[in-house]
Design an enzyme around this catalytic site. Structure first.
Site, PDB file in Angstrom:
ATOM      1  N   ASP A  13      12.001 -45.643 -58.937  1.00 56.13           N
ATOM      2  CA  ASP A  13      12.759 -46.589 -58.114  1.00 56.13           C
ATOM      3  C   ASP A  13      14.165 -46.018 -58.012  1.00 56.13           C
ATOM      4  O   ASP A  13      14.526 -45.090 -58.737  1.00 56.13           O
ATOM      5  CB  ASP A  13      12.768 -47.975 -58.782  1.00 56.13           C
ATOM      6  CG  ASP A  13      13.569 -48.999 -57.992  1.00 56.13           C
ATOM      7  OD1 ASP A  13      13.589 -48.910 -56.751  1.00 56.13           O
ATOM      8  OD2 ASP A  13      14.199 -49.875 -58.608  1.00 56.13           O
ATOM      9  N   SER A  14      14.957 -46.634 -57.157  1.00 61.16           N
ATOM     10  CA  SER A  14      16.346 -46.199 -57.054  1.00 61.16           C
ATOM     11  C   SER A  14      17.150 -46.629 -58.286  1.00 61.16           C
ATOM     12  O   SER A  14      18.251 -46.150 -58.495  1.00 61.16           O
ATOM     13  CB  SER A  14      16.961 -46.837 -55.813  1.00 61.16           C
ATOM     14  OG  SER A  14      16.735 -48.231 -55.867  1.00 61.16           O
ATOM     15  N   CYS A  77       9.616 -49.008 -55.320  1.00 66.36           N
ATOM     16  CA  CYS A  77      10.796 -49.356 -54.533  1.00 66.36           C
ATOM     17  C   CYS A  77      10.296 -49.687 -53.138  1.00 66.36           C
ATOM     18  O   CYS A  77       9.624 -48.862 -52.502  1.00 66.36           O
ATOM     19  CB  CYS A  77      11.743 -48.156 -54.493  1.00 66.36           C
ATOM     20  SG  CYS A  77      13.137 -48.370 -53.381  1.00 66.36           S
ATOM     21  N   GLU A 155      21.617 -54.851 -60.926  1.00 68.11           N
ATOM     22  CA  GLU A 155      22.080 -53.626 -61.588  1.00 68.11           C
ATOM     23  C   GLU A 155      23.242 -53.934 -62.550  1.00 68.11           C
ATOM     24  O   GLU A 155      23.419 -53.257 -63.546  1.00 68.11           O
ATOM     25  CB  GLU A 155      22.506 -52.569 -60.556  1.00 68.11           C
ATOM     26  CG  GLU A 155      21.347 -52.023 -59.722  1.00 68.11           C
ATOM     27  CD  GLU A 155      20.316 -51.191 -60.499  1.00 68.11           C
ATOM     28  OE1 GLU A 155      20.690 -50.498 -61.460  1.00 68.11           O
ATOM     29  OE2 GLU A 155      19.125 -51.256 -60.137  1.00 68.11           O
ATOM     30  N   CYS A 187      11.411 -56.750 -52.686  1.00 71.16           N
ATOM     31  CA  CYS A 187      12.392 -55.847 -53.275  1.00 71.16           C
ATOM     32  C   CYS A 187      12.124 -55.904 -54.765  1.00 71.16           C
ATOM     33  O   CYS A 187      11.994 -57.003 -55.322  1.00 71.16           O
ATOM     34  CB  CYS A 187      13.802 -56.337 -52.950  1.00 71.16           C
ATOM     35  SG  CYS A 187      15.095 -55.373 -53.730  1.00 71.16           S
ATOM     36  N   HIS A 189      13.968 -55.568 -57.123  1.00 69.24           N
ATOM     37  CA  HIS A 189      15.000 -56.265 -57.873  1.00 69.24           C
ATOM     38  C   HIS A 189      14.745 -57.757 -57.917  1.00 69.24           C
ATOM     39  O   HIS A 189      15.265 -58.471 -58.715  1.00 69.24           O
ATOM     40  CB  HIS A 189      16.373 -55.983 -57.267  1.00 69.24           C
ATOM     41  CG  HIS A 189      16.848 -54.616 -57.629  1.00 69.24           C
ATOM     42  ND1 HIS A 189      16.315 -53.492 -57.078  1.00 69.24           N
ATOM     43  CD2 HIS A 189      17.765 -54.195 -58.521  1.00 69.24           C
ATOM     44  CE1 HIS A 189      16.903 -52.423 -57.608  1.00 69.24           C
ATOM     45  NE2 HIS A 189      17.777 -52.813 -58.488  1.00 69.24           N
TER      46      HIS A 189
HETATM   47  N1  DGL Z   1      14.326 -51.133 -55.486  1.00 68.30           N
HETATM   48  C1  DGL Z   1      14.782 -51.250 -54.142  1.00 68.30           C
HETATM   49  C2  DGL Z   1      13.718 -51.913 -53.295  1.00 68.30           C
HETATM   50  O1  DGL Z   1      12.714 -52.389 -53.825  1.00 68.30           O
HETATM   51  C3  DGL Z   1      16.053 -52.023 -54.065  1.00 68.30           C
HETATM   52  C4  DGL Z   1      17.221 -51.246 -54.532  1.00 68.30           C
HETATM   53  C5  DGL Z   1      17.746 -50.301 -53.521  1.00 68.30           C
HETATM   54  O2  DGL Z   1      18.194 -50.704 -52.445  1.00 68.30           O
HETATM   55  O3  DGL Z   1      17.713 -49.142 -53.823  1.00 68.30           O
HETATM   56  O4  DGL Z   1      13.862 -51.963 -52.104  1.00 68.30           O
END
Ligand code: DGL
Length: 189
Positions: A13-14, A77, A155, A187, A189
């Protein structure tokens, strides 16, 4: 999909959001498999990056996983799954790459009884229309909304704070006049 015992699974993931996917997998499969988690915090967020940048970052991570002899890669992600999955699958044919969108839609179609769903995610996910396309062969009323502030809140570790609640209320108030029976958290998150 059948997964043989002791498969090495790479999850990326990011940032920290994809840990929710790692948590669910390790809960479901206990110690049947081994995992490597890569949170690309150097390039966080992906949700406001171009498709080309997201593919470039994802390729670096996949190359790293392949050096570690990973057999299945999960893009935990939604932003990367939305814009990069297909390209990555055609570049890396030697490894199975799974994204977030098809499995989520499949789950909703097969295990719920919803009619109207609102989809919330990053700018990238919402603009790509990836979920709307994946739902297109089914009969749902869909509403989409980008909620970019959720990522920095998580985050920072503020997901259970008053600020997070206020932000969520403000975003979700945009659906006040809609008759909804499902909210898809598109998402990690
Ligand atoms: N994990 C990313 C998603 O599921 C969200 C965080 C990001 O924008 O990098 O889209």
């Amino acid at each position: 999909m059948h997964i043989k015992k002791q498969t090495k699974i790479g999850i990326f993931d990011s940032g920290l959001g994809g840990l929710t996917v790692l948590k669910s997998l390790s809960r479901k499969f206990r110690n049947q498999h081994s995992y490597i988690y890569f949170g690309d915090t150097a390039h966080l967020p992906y949700g406001d990056k171009s498709k080309d940048s997201i593919i470039k970052y994802s390729k670096k991570i996949i190359d790293f996983f392949l050096k570690k002899k990973v057999e299945i890669i999960i893009i935990a992600c939604n932003s990367a799954s939305s814009v990069a999955l297909k390209d990555l699958q055609s570049i890396y044919k030697e490894v199975t790459i799974i994204g977030m969108i098809e499995p989520s839609v499949e789950y909703i179609v097969n295990h719920t009884n919803l009619e109207s769903i609102s989809i919330i995610g990053t700018e990238t996910t919402i603009k790509s229309n990836s979920y709307v396309k994946a739902f297109s062969s089914y009969n749902y009323n869909l509403y989409s909304l980008a909620c970019p502030l959720f990522v920095p809140l998580v985050e920072e570790g503020w997901e259970n704070s008053d600020i997070a609640l206020k932000v969520a209320k403000k975003y979700l108030s945009k659906f006040n006049n809609k008759k909804l029976d499902g909210l898809l958290l598109a998402c990690t998150h």
